[in-house]
Design an enzyme around this catalytic site. Structure first.
Site, PDB file in Angstrom:
ATOM      1  N   ALA A 433       0.811  -1.035   0.000  1.00  0.00           N
ATOM      2  CA  ALA A 433       0.000   0.000   0.000  1.00  0.00           C
ATOM      3  C   ALA A 433       0.886   1.131   0.000  1.00  0.00           C
ATOM      4  O   ALA A 433       2.030   0.979   0.053  1.00  0.00           O
ATOM      5  CB  ALA A 433      -0.705  -0.194   1.176  1.00  0.00           C
ATOM      6  N   ASP A 459       2.854   4.399  12.095  1.00  0.00           N
ATOM      7  CA  ASP A 459       1.539   3.915  11.669  1.00  0.00           C
ATOM      8  C   ASP A 459       0.879   3.313  12.887  1.00  0.00           C
ATOM      9  O   ASP A 459       1.435   2.428  13.532  1.00  0.00           O
ATOM     10  CB  ASP A 459       1.680   2.859  10.560  1.00  0.00           C
ATOM     11  CG  ASP A 459       0.343   2.519   9.910  1.00  0.00           C
ATOM     12  OD1 ASP A 459      -0.645   2.359  10.654  1.00  0.00           O
ATOM     13  OD2 ASP A 459       0.286   2.419   8.680  1.00  0.00           O
ATOM     14  N   ARG A 470      -2.143  -6.211  -1.021  1.00  0.00           N
ATOM     15  CA  ARG A 470      -1.488  -5.071  -1.665  1.00  0.00           C
ATOM     16  C   ARG A 470      -0.304  -4.526  -0.865  1.00  0.00           C
ATOM     17  O   ARG A 470       0.471  -3.741  -1.395  1.00  0.00           O
ATOM     18  CB  ARG A 470      -2.508  -3.952  -1.920  1.00  0.00           C
ATOM     19  CG  ARG A 470      -3.065  -3.366  -0.645  1.00  0.00           C
ATOM     20  CD  ARG A 470      -4.371  -2.596  -0.847  1.00  0.00           C
ATOM     21  NE  ARG A 470      -4.808  -1.979   0.390  1.00  0.00           N
ATOM     22  CZ  ARG A 470      -5.430  -2.623   1.361  1.00  0.00           C
ATOM     23  NH1 ARG A 470      -5.669  -3.906   1.255  1.00  0.00           N
ATOM     24  NH2 ARG A 470      -5.806  -1.985   2.452  1.00  0.00           N
ATOM     25  N   LYS A 483       1.915  -2.539  11.990  1.00  0.00           N
ATOM     26  CA  LYS A 483       2.380  -2.405  10.612  1.00  0.00           C
ATOM     27  C   LYS A 483       3.792  -1.829  10.549  1.00  0.00           C
ATOM     28  O   LYS A 483       4.635  -2.303   9.789  1.00  0.00           O
ATOM     29  CB  LYS A 483       1.428  -1.503   9.818  1.00  0.00           C
ATOM     30  CG  LYS A 483       0.114  -2.140   9.436  1.00  0.00           C
ATOM     31  CD  LYS A 483      -0.689  -1.194   8.561  1.00  0.00           C
ATOM     32  CE  LYS A 483      -1.977  -1.840   8.079  1.00  0.00           C
ATOM     33  NZ  LYS A 483      -2.759  -0.925   7.206  1.00  0.00           N
ATOM     34  N   CYS A 587     -33.437  14.757   6.349  1.00  0.00           N
ATOM     35  CA  CYS A 587     -34.837  14.414   6.053  1.00  0.00           C
ATOM     36  C   CYS A 587     -34.921  13.303   5.013  1.00  0.00           C
ATOM     37  O   CYS A 587     -35.847  12.487   5.028  1.00  0.00           O
ATOM     38  CB  CYS A 587     -35.599  15.648   5.586  1.00  0.00           C
ATOM     39  SG  CYS A 587     -35.035  16.352   4.026  1.00  0.00           S
TER      40      CYS A 587
END
Length: 939
Positions: A433, A459, A470, A483, A587
């Site tokens: 990543a 991190d 990834r 990490k 709403c």
């Protein structure tokens, strides 16, 4: 010209999809042999590619030839993507120069076969992909075993020879190459390649306002379109009342598109339109034809130049000239050799007698010659990311392939004063990543690997299974670990000389005791890979405050961008420019949803209110005597909701509250909540606004974006009805520490004993039609507020026994009932309003606010960020040397532009003394090794 009458479509046509047949793989695949997609592993990538594309990829066999830096980069990305098999091929032994860009080779591998040495670590990236090594030469028999062939580090002779074979046999063929600061990519997917989805965007969909009965008919849409329709698109209709013929016509082409309207065919013979309806785009496949490499070499129209037209046209000839030079001299041009550059330029001139380019970029040819022996990790990362994305396109039919050449250069990374360059001073450059990709590049570049150098990586997150697809530095055995710790350890193995420290801190005001003035003043710069705007803005402000450069990158699926901020030279990231314009009106959520996004947000709000906010409020009330008084300052309506929630959570059912004392109480609560949300509340709404209601102007009230709902009747045999009760009862039990069960048979028996309170709609209830009305009525509940305040004051509660246990929503744990509740709650709400339901995968993405991600984009972005780092380290003073980049890989669209200039300052160099002292470009590798840098990963 009058349109032909519209004709009905077969009833079996799917409303949003087209034929999934991929002629290239249909004969090779048997869907019964394909296992289920591992959604936990491929979670974020599935939101980029989708299930069908992933299934097609799961049938593909891919060959990647050449395991130097570029080849291993492509292999890493392709393996992470999830094809069936990958075979890596290389005949050669690992050399010392390979270590600067081949991240899976170590000094101990020198002299051993590159493919064999890389096999184990590549195999560990994805347990679902079979990886094998071939150490022999490429030949016809080998290539015919694959659907996709990728050549790196190959001769032009081999490229032509193998492309001819692949083109004739329908094998997708890709060439990727990098030389110094330049890269090349070529694709040939055959005579007829079918693209099933050109850009991967969700089909446009909108609510219909009206349809004219004319030739051609005009369709008018509500004004809240998430994405506009375009001329030539094809659409289908559903849920149209009155002009019901539209619901059965086949995909029809639309024309004359405006912001909220378009024309269709002849509707003059149809019934009169009454109300309602949804129009949805139907994506159509397209077929592309590719030229074989020998022909494509002569066609400059096939070059995707990304703005540098003259330079990249010249590089197209220069790469061919390099092959000629290497074939003749049996080597690449020597570093900074004037004679070799003259020879290469002469070959380019000969090639141009055929190409007939009006202008040659001779400086680019010379620079290519001077640097061709170099292998830079950032260049390989960028080209490798793009090449792997083309492999995915070839395997899946998803996205539009490159047609057919792409060239890239980063010549701006060279020192601005060319006179300082000599043949000797660049000899070490080639040797030397998003967060994982950046750290890998840093290790290969030698960043912070010298005396005085330091990388600080922070991190706060821990590794989850969905990261493994990834974030290639992590493995399954690392799940649950920090990490930053695991990443730091992994890159130390790539480069044992790296000085790197891991932190687990969030970047915000709370960590300023750690990242204080002294810390920032000891840095040379900051690299950021954050996943939210707030953190980026905060970090940018800290860098501006301390006058430190910042390199920042981000991705969203196949989209990516990079930004570089240089003190006194470029504009900073600046304060957040995001607005709440995209926020769904309250709403709409409360009474008038018309899209599945509305019901999912409503369900997420229900989750937060019932299982997080109310328990937190109870605990604050029990611990803080001033909580009630502060609550009264929120506004009457909000305060009333909070106080009622407090009282009902503190009183058991016998006292009129909702505090359970047993699992049966939790089931009873869930069943009553179901009745309130999906029956009683809808009946109340319809009592106030009946289906035939008209506005003061005489128009139907339930029209346009207002969909008329209907109440639901609970059915224990309905899966979605029971899904809600099971999830809600278990979550309700969790906040009171009461154990539940998934046993539906026992829950059904308990439901038989539940007594539902009677309900009669009231005429005194006011339904707000807008957020403005809601805001105006916030102060009308003083008497009722005092009543609840008094009840709470008179309640005798024992704090330690009444504490509750709030639940934080966690989307990636399928066993915790969180996503179960969201999916069921949303789809029941959607059923109320006749909104098409969303499956679990889609619901999880929207409600969990998941950012789609794929390794290819991440690698490419990280490569571009590191190229900007080269410029910062050298102290470039010319703003045009720097680049802001935007990429959209589904159609291989990449844009580079200079960053915006800073306001009110004279251009200046990177001011830190340790960088400003670097004036001799011969010591660029040494500069990198003594850099002190803060690395901020995802938050």
């Amino acid at each position: 010209v009058p349109s032909r009458p519209l004709v009905a479509r077969p009833e079996t046509t799917d409303s949003t999809t087209v034929s999934e047949k991929n002629s290239d793989f249909e004969t090779k695949r048997d869907m019964s042999d394909i296992g289920e997609i591992d959604e936990g592993f491929y979670s974020r990538q599935l939101y980029v590619l989708g299930h069908e594309a992933m299934r097609r990829m799961g049938t593909a066999d891919v060959l990647i030839a050449g395991m130097r830096g570029l080849g291993v980069e492509i292999a890493k990305n392709v393996i992470l993507s999830g094809v069936k098999t990958v075979t890596i091929q290389d005949e050669g032994p690992a050399e010392w120069t390979d270590l600067s860009s081949q991240f899976f080779l170590k000094e101990s591998n020198l002299g051993q076969n590159r493919a064999t040495c890389s096999l184990q670590q590549l195999s560990a990236l994805n347990p679902h992909v079979r990886v094998s090594a071939h150490t022999g030469p490429l030949d016809e028999d080998l290539l015919l075993q694959f659907q996709v062939v990728v050549l790196t580090d190959s001769s032009l002779h081999d490229q032509k020879r193998f492309n001819e074979l692949c083109h004739s046999r329908g094998i997708k063929f890709i060439v990727a190459d990098s030389k110094g600061l330049c890269g090349q990519l070529f694709c040939d997917f055959g005579e007829e390649f079918e693209v099933l989805d050109e850009n991967g965007e969700e089909p446009a969909s909108a609510l219909i306002e009206s349809v004219s009965k004319a030739n051609p008919g005009m369709v008018f849409l509500t004004d809240d379109l998430p994405r506009e329709f375009s001329n030539g698109s094809k659409v289908i209709f559903s849920e149209v009342q009155g002009m019901t013929e539209l619901n059965s016509i086949g995909p029809v082409e639309i024309k004359d598109c405006g912001k909220c309207f378009f024309s269709i065919g002849n509707t003059s013979e149809f019934s009169q339109y009454e109300r309602g309806g949804v129009v949805t785009e139907v994506k159509q496949p397209c077929k592309l034809k590719f030229k074989p490499l020998s022909d494509a070499l002569l066609d400059h129209k096939l070059l995707k130049t990304n703005g540098k037209i003259d330079r990249h046209n010249t590089l197209h000839l220069a790469f061919q000239a390099l092959h000629s030079f290497a074939r003749k001299e049996q080597r690449l041009p020597r570093l900074r050799s004037q004679s070799d550059a003259d020879s290469l330029l002469a070959i380019v001139g000969e090639l141009n007698t055929v190409a007939q380019l009006d202008q040659l970029d001779e400086a680019a040819v010379r620079t290519l010659s001077y640097t061709a022996q170099g292998q830079l990790a950032p260049i390989n990362a960028f080209i490798g990311g793009l090449a792997a994305q083309e492999v995915i396109k070839a395997c899946s039919g998803k996205f539009t392939p490159l047609q057919q050449w792409l060239y890239f250069d980063a010549l701006e990374c060279l020192p601005e004063d060319e006179d300082q360059l000599t043949e000797d001073c660049l000899a070490a450059v080639g040797a030397g990543a998003i967060g994982c990709e950046l750290l890998k590049n840093f290790a290969l570049m030698g960043l912070g690997a010298g005396e005085g150098g330091q990388i600080t990586v922070t991190d706060m997150d821990f590794i989850e299974r969905s990261n493994l697809n990834r974030q290639f530095l992590f493995r399954s055995q690392d799940i649950g670990k920090p990490k930053s710790d695991v990443a730091a350890k992994a890159v130390r193995e790539m480069n044992p000389r790296m000085n790197i420290t891991a932190h687990q801190n969030r970047l915000d005001a709370d960590s300023e005791g750690v990242y204080d003035y002294n810390f920032f003043m000891g840095l040379d710069g900051v690299a950021a890979a954050l996943d939210n705007v707030e953190a980026r803005v905060y970090l940018d402000g800290r860098c501006v405050q301390h006058q430190k450069p910042l390199v920042e990158g981000g991705t969203l699926g196949c989209q990516g961008s990079t930004v570089v901020v240089v003190p006194h030279l470029t504009k900073s990231y600046g304060p957040s420019t995001s607005s709440s314009n995209d926020a769904i009106p309250l709403c709409t959520l409360k009474n008038f949803p018309h899209r599945i996004e509305h019901t999912l947000q409503w369900a997420r709000d229900q989750f937060e209110g019932l299982f997080k906010q109310t328990p937190e409020n109870v605990n604050l009330f029990l611990r803080d005597d001033g909580f009630v008084e502060r609550t009264l300052g929120l506004g009457d309506a909000e305060a009333l909701e909070v106080l009622w929630g407090l009282w009902s959570s503190l009183q058991n059912t016998e006292a009129g509250g909702q505090r359970p004392t047993s699992w049966e109480d939790c089931v009873s609560w869930a069943r009553c909540k179901w009745e309130t949300l999906y029956n009683n509340d809808i009946r109340q709404l319809l009592h106030c606004f009946p289906p035939g209601e008209v506005t003061a102007a005489g128009l139907p009230f339930w029209a346009g974006s207002k969909r008329c709902p209907h109440p639901l009747t609970f059915d224990p045999n309905n899966t979605t009805h029971m899904d809600y009760v099971v999830a809600a009862a278990n979550l309700y039990g969790q906040i009171f520490r009461i154990s539940g069960t998934r046993d539906r048979a026992s829950i059904t028996k308990t439901l038989e004993k539940v007594r539902l309170p009677s309900f009669t709609p009231k005429s005194s209830v006011k339904i707000h039609l807008s957020d403005e009305e809601m805001e105006e009525d916030k102060q009308d509940d003083k008497a009722e507020l005092e009543e609840w305040k008094g009840k709470l004051a008179s309640s005798s509660v024992e704090s330690s026994f009444m504490l509750m246990y709030p639940i934080d929503f966690e989307k990636d744990d399928d066993s915790n009932f969180h996503v179960d509740y969201i999916v069921a709650a949303s789809n029941l709400r959607a059923e109320n309003y006749d909104i098409p339901a969303a499956d679990r995968h889609q619901s999880k993405r929207i409600a969990g606010r998941i950012i789609p991600a794929i390794a290819t984009t991440t690698a490419a972005v990280a490569g571009l960020m590191c190229l900007e780092l080269y410029k910062l380290v050298q102290g470039h003073r010319n703003i045009s040397s720097y680049s802001t980049a935007y990429m959209y890989l589904p159609v291989t669209h990449i844009v580079f532009c200079p960053p915006s200039p800073a306001h009110g300052f004279e251009p200046a160099r990177f001011e830190d003394k340790s960088v400003c002292s670097f004036v001799d470009p011969s010591v660029l590798p040494q500069r990198l090794t003594c850099i002190k840098l803060l690395m901020c990963l995802s938050e």
